[in-house]
Scaffold this active site. Sequence first.
Site, PDB file in Angstrom:
ATOM      1  N   CYS A 344      27.534   0.606  74.602  1.00  0.00           N
ATOM      2  CA  CYS A 344      28.190   1.841  75.010  1.00  0.00           C
ATOM      3  C   CYS A 344      29.695   1.759  74.823  1.00  0.00           C
ATOM      4  CB  CYS A 344      27.901   2.119  76.484  1.00  0.00           C
ATOM      5  SG  CYS A 344      26.140   2.243  76.843  1.00  0.00           S
ATOM      6  N   ASN A 556      29.279   7.234  80.270  1.00  0.00           N
ATOM      7  CA  ASN A 556      28.904   7.057  78.863  1.00  0.00           C
ATOM      8  C   ASN A 556      27.811   8.031  78.474  1.00  0.00           C
ATOM      9  OD1 ASN A 556      26.978   5.712  80.527  1.00  0.00           O
ATOM     10  ND2 ASN A 556      26.217   4.637  78.730  1.00  0.00           N
ATOM     11  N   CYS A 558      24.658   7.780  78.715  1.00  0.00           N
ATOM     12  CA  CYS A 558      23.506   7.847  79.629  1.00  0.00           C
ATOM     13  C   CYS A 558      23.893   7.733  81.091  1.00  0.00           C
ATOM     14  CB  CYS A 558      22.492   6.768  79.254  1.00  0.00           C
ATOM     15  SG  CYS A 558      21.927   6.862  77.545  1.00  0.00           S
ATOM     16  N   THR A 559      25.155   7.893  81.413  1.00  0.00           N
ATOM     17  CA  THR A 559      25.717   8.029  82.763  1.00  0.00           C
ATOM     18  C   THR A 559      25.567   6.797  83.649  1.00  0.00           C
ATOM     19  OG1 THR A 559      23.818   9.020  83.950  1.00  0.00           O
ATOM     20  CG2 THR A 559      25.200  10.514  82.648  1.00  0.00           C
ATOM     21  N   GLU A 560      25.447   5.597  83.041  1.00  0.00           N
ATOM     22  CA  GLU A 560      25.372   4.398  83.891  1.00  0.00           C
ATOM     23  C   GLU A 560      26.624   3.535  83.808  1.00  0.00           C
ATOM     24  OE1 GLU A 560      23.825   2.654  80.002  1.00  0.00           O
ATOM     25  OE2 GLU A 560      23.979   4.585  81.024  1.00  0.00           O
TER      26      GLU A 560
END
Length: 965
Positions: A344, A556, A558-560
């Site tokens: 990411c 990012n 995928c929000t992690e």
Amino acid sequence: MTITAPPALRVIRRDGSEAAFDASKISVAVTKAFLDVEGSSGASSSRLHPLVAGLTEQVVAALSRHPNPVIHIEQIQDQVELALMRGEHHKVARSYVLYREQHAQARGDADESTAPVVHVTRPDGTRAPLDRKRVETVLAEALDGIDDVEADPVLSELDRTVYDGITTDELAQALVMAARTLVEREPGYSLVASRLLLDRLRAEAVSHLTGTPETPDQATMAEQYPSYTKDYLRHAIAIGLVDPELATFDLDRVTAAIRPERDLQIGFLGLQTLNDRYFLHEHGVRFELPQAFFLRVAMGLAVREVDREARAIEFYELLSSFDFMASTPTLFNSGTTRPQLSSCFLTTVDDDLDSIFGGYRNNALLAKYSGGLGNDWTPVRGLGAHIRGTNGVSQGVVPFLKIAGDTAVAVNQGGKRKGAACAYLETWHVDIEEFLDLRKNTGDDRRRTHDMNTANWVPDEFLRRVEADATWTLFSPDEVPDLHDLYGNAFAARYAEYEAAAERGEIRVHRTVRAVDLWRRMLTMLFETGHPWITFKDPCNLRSPQQHAGVVHSSNLCTEITLNTNAGTDDGEVAVCNLGSVNLAAHVGRVGDGTALDADKLRRTVTTAVRMLDNVVDINFYTIPEARRSNLRHRPVGLGMMGFSDALFLQRIAPGSEAAVEFADQSAELLSFHAISASSGLAAERGRYASFGGSLWSRGILPIDSLQLLADARGPGELEIDRSSRLDWDGLRDTVRTQGMRNSNVLAIAPTATISNICGVGQSIEPIHLNLYVKSNMSGDFTVVNPHLVRDLKERGLWDKVMVSDLKYFDGSLAEIDRVPAELKELYATAFEIEPRWLVAAASRRQKWLDQAQSLNLYLAGPSGRKLDELYRLAWRSGLKTTYYLRTRAATSVEKSTLKGTDGRLTGVPSGGAVTSTAPSPAAAVPATPPPAPATGTAPTAGTELDLDPAAACSIDDPDCEACQ
């Protein structure tokens, strides 16, 4: 009683001819079946006639719903069988099945005596009779050691597809497909199909390396694996695919550690995915086999270790056992000549053309080698803002986002997986309302980004205004430049100052809206388009270990990931994160008197995994200097988990229960404790990361402690989170404070969409999607059956053709299948049958242990504005940093035809026309008591009820997104 069917219905006979459908023939066949079992004396006409008429009516009704008006006679008989079973006429159904099998056998014997000889075309063009014995030998090897699978069904399926002149490759593929079509009947056939595919891959790989046709069986390959691996590495180096440094390893030592038997444990979906997307190839010919692949990845990660061979073997053991799996970019590129191993990248785009177009270039270079992108676009001035250089007016951020989306599509990572990016914008930006519309299918297409993800970066102050039903002011960032870098109470105070300045006329571009109205639009667009996702700026920053070194401006793809970014040429930083995931299911076993998480095994796995991830930082091939600068300065990694649902099943824990929430807490605490401990141990061995001084770590503030920083910044009732713990955190605090940390961040739970396929477990922290469905990805369509459920149904004598048919009819849900016990319905409840508050409660327990975030999908079976409002406010109040996709139930049904012979895709098509993945049925939810709603502030503000269009439900374009891992 006369039963009629639609006049268009026609029947295909076994000789291939067509005839008109005749319902009376069904009545005759059913009557004969009853007479055969009960005799003429037992089956009185007064009872039998209406019974047969009713059963016939059921069959005709089922056939009338079939999408194709031309039906094979076997399909009619399948429906007769099903009607008898559902009517609980078990003896009659058994007699009917035996009758069909006897006649099928008789036809087979007759066909065999007259069947022409089938010839196989070899690669050199010569033909030879089909070697039936060779086929049976290969199949017998594939069946060995697998319960409840047989050769005859596979051979019968094969005989339906072979033809005279079939090529050797087509024959091998036909054998794989023959086993694959039986997966819905018995999940063990997935392993059979995988082993048959493996036989084909062995022949392809070995023949390519030797230059002569070879077809080694598994036993031969087990002996030859070390020598094959050496040859494969030499060839891959010679053609420029693998780093020549790997040839300097002690190859005898590392290849002696190969475990050939682990090839046999890979499921069909996993092996096909590896073959299609990961194995090295030359002009399309794959010559890398599974254990050689895992060893190549392990050697690539160990290349700078002191004892390279020992570490490579240690890493290989972890990967090939599926206890841990590195992310997709690491698997793609480790050990190659371009080892871009990071997952990411997060960037900030500044408010000038050099930065904007430099951002496009950076996106392209980062995406080229499989990076997922998160772009912070908040600094770019809004629509109507003044442009000093031209004395003109800005068109805002949206036209630039259009180009960014097109760039992501154009650079598709060499066809290995889809290019993907996510644009983030703060809620106070004056273009926020246009930003919400980016994924709509209507409007000016020049102001739409159909292929790019979007996310709201929401400050706490906005949620406070929503709850107070207050106003909210939108600004252009060129007039309020410091808001971008402020968070918490400092943001709230400065924001109020700018509002006052706007009222005095000191700010030119601004607009005031009702906060609730903007919140309503955010939720409506999220429901209708799946975007923008809702992520929370303040908890990401207030709990960041690196708040002394910068600001988290976005997450990012995928929000992690929650890492600092800033624009600039000399000191600019593009955040980089290196991901990998522990397979929780592989760490559940017998502990004491029961089944539980093996904490000691988990500690060993996490310690090795963190070392592997830390190695990525130094080995990595950086495509832009800003990424290299950032990664070497802070060294962040993101260790996550997958197989959470499988771990629940193994422990007999229902996903919608307090026990599941407790397990989420326990597993995340263990992961966090051992990951932090491992990074601190690496600091003692290798040195602290460069920006350690001044970090929360250096002050002895661990992720669990940083909750207090968030609580202090929020008002009473704005943070409701459990803070209990089980482990010796005091001791670890002292260790971290004195010994330091090797990595600025160590924990992040990613989606694991692809790597969980390889390992054969459920994705990440996801509840099970369905118990039977067809998964579609870049490798094709794959029938997926929940093996845990099948095992339980077998123990109760409930796994049969009727159960398979019922699961298909009810779209993979058990809720409406009466004969399934209630405890199994609760244990195997699918995502839409679980009250979403349970998912938020479990996520809240995990979040307290994480220094970054988690990819959390939320599911709503019957969405309404009030439910959405309550759910996302609950997520905020529960301390979550981010949320990911909102999944809503499609207003459709799915294909009910059999998967047999076609492996057809189970998809639903909403009225809008967009294809969705495996649309769930409107099955009743499994009863469960959800966690109680928070006592304060949960009532939605007046006016937050949304006008949601059911036809727009489930309009997310790719629910099985595999872009991140």
